[in-house]
Design an enzyme around this catalytic site. Structure first.
Site, PDB file in Angstrom:
ATOM      1  N   LYS A   1      34.537  25.985  48.789  1.00 15.49           N
ATOM      2  CA  LYS A   1      35.436  25.644  47.689  1.00 15.49           C
ATOM      3  C   LYS A   1      35.251  24.165  47.409  1.00 15.49           C
ATOM      4  CE  LYS A   1      38.965  27.629  45.399  1.00 15.49           C
ATOM      5  NZ  LYS A   1      39.247  29.001  44.999  1.00 15.49           N
TER       6      LYS A   1
ATOM      7  N   TYR B   1      49.185  41.920  33.037  1.00 18.15           N
ATOM      8  CA  TYR B   1      49.131  42.766  31.839  1.00 18.15           C
ATOM      9  C   TYR B   1      48.198  43.967  32.070  1.00 18.15           C
ATOM     10  CZ  TYR B   1      47.784  44.431  27.236  1.00 18.15           C
ATOM     11  OH  TYR B   1      47.513  45.243  26.166  1.00 18.15           O
TER      12      TYR B   1
END
Ligand code: NAD
Length: 365
Positions: free
Chosen positions: A90, A195
């Protein structure tokens, strides 16, 4: 697998790396462009470290370093438990993420040079406050970047599909049947993942209670999927079968656990447990089955891994669907060993990492 955020201030860096079993930490500085970057490689036994670039205005240097170390370690576990040929890495850029125009280009090109210096041991992608346009700047300096415009695209539908498959696995473990028709599911957060998750759940006939601080997003899900809206602060109190956190981290904590009236917690949000060592066992104690977040939400990582492998969307979705089987293994292991699913997931990941290390040793000897 948690690294204490408060550490790092007065700690010796090598000691911190040894404690987290990190391989490499790169500091890259190009002051003329206002660039300060950190790349952390946790473990590359299974493959190159893949993980996004986070752009954040940390208060202190040690905060930035500790975040880079913590996030890289998380990526190792996520890739390993998912069965990908990837390690954990990362990077963070320490600065004001609102920088724009040519200055932004210079910052990301500097970051691209830092990534290139590792010769492919680290592959970057988007993360908090970075976009496909930023990845395009990085790509001017290195090939070791994924998530560019026109490639694997928005990972959210793939992530949502993995969460949906994970919820089904949790239902199978809890109820002996993975059908979600008629199940009542409380979804917190109706953004990109929430969603699409609601779409998948409603498609199977689940009954949805939903909350978001953005009322437009709530209205859309109510209209399209017949969901019932609840105020954001009430979502923890909904008497449902399953709670799916898809907004923020640390939502499972001392305050919320006593309020939960569900059998299962399974959602997309990263770092749902405020304190892994404490709240994993606390959920177990409360009789709530927890599906470890980093196992469930690996679809985004699979999506970019597929980009590296030249997979079609169908192939990425197929691999993402295997989250179902991985979770069932984790639940079985947890039950057999009397540990939380979070602990069982760590053990499974560590087993795979150890296997990778063993192969390395075999090839080198
Ligand atoms: P997003 O920003 O699109 O959506 C987050 C939603 O949460 C927004 O609609 C926001 O208004 C809502 N929200 C914020 N605070 C809230 C609160 N207090 N109560 C209710 N709703 C609140 O983010 P996303 O891409 O959908 O990701 C959701 C979560 O899943 C994040 O934790 C993210 O780190 C994780 N995740 C996402 C992906 C991916 O592919 N997008 C992959 C892995 C993990």
């Amino acid at each position: 697998m948690q690294i204490d955020d408060k550490r790092g201030g007065d700690m010796e860096m090598f000691e911190l790396m040894a404690e987290g079993e990190h391989e490499q930490l790169v500091l890259w500085s190009e002051p003329r462009f206002g660039y300060k970057g950190i790349i952390s490689l946790h473990d590359t036994s299974l493959g190159p470290g893949l993980g996004g670039t986070r752009f954040w205005n940390y208060k202190t240097e040690s905060e930035a370093l500790v975040d880079a170390l913590r996030l890289a370690r998380g990526m190792t576990y996520k890739a390993a438990v998912t069965g990908l040929a990837l390690g954990g890495g990362k990077s963070v850029i320490w600065g004001d993420p609102r920088v724009s125009g040519v200055e932004r280009e210079m910052v990301f090109r500097a970051h691209g040079r830092a990534v290139e210096s590792l010769g492919g041991r680290y592959i970057t992608a988007e993360d908090v406050n970075t976009s496909p346009a930023d990845m395009a700047f990085i790509a001017l300096e290195t090939d070791h970047v994924v998530g560019l415009e026109g490639t694997s695209g928005d990972p959210s539908p793939v992530t949502a599909y993995g969460v949906y498959r994970g919820i089904k696995a949790a239902a199978m473990a809890r109820y002996g049947d993975d059908a979600l028709g008629g199940k009542h599911i409380a979804v917190q957060g109706l953004g990109s993942v929430g969603y699409h998750l609601c779409e998948d759940l409603a498609g199977e006939g689940a009954r949805l209670s939903v909350a978001d601080i953005d009322t437009g997003r709530v209205d859309r899900v109510v209209k399209q999927f017949g969901a019932q809206a609840v105020p954001p602060d009430v979502i923890f109190d909904v008497d449902a079968d399953i709670f799916a956190p898809c907004a923020l981290g640390a939502v499972v904590n001392d305050e919320t656990i006593p309020r939960l009236k569900v059998d299962i917690v399974a959602g997309a949000a990263n770092n749902q447990l405020q304190n892994t060592a404490k709240h994993g066992p606390a959920l177990l104690e409360a009789g709530i089955l927890y599906a470890p977040d980093y196992v469930l939400n690996a679809g985004g990582l699979i999506n970019v891994y597929g980009e590296l492998q030249g997979w079609s969307l169908e192939q990425s979705l197929q691999k993402t669907g295997e989250i179902y089987d991985t979770l069932l293994r984790i639940f079985t292991l947890a039950e057999g060993e009397g540990v939380s699913p979070e602990e069982a997931a760590s053990r499974l990941a560590e087993e795979r990492i150890e296997h990778g290390r063993h192969l390395h040793r075999t090839f080198l000897s």
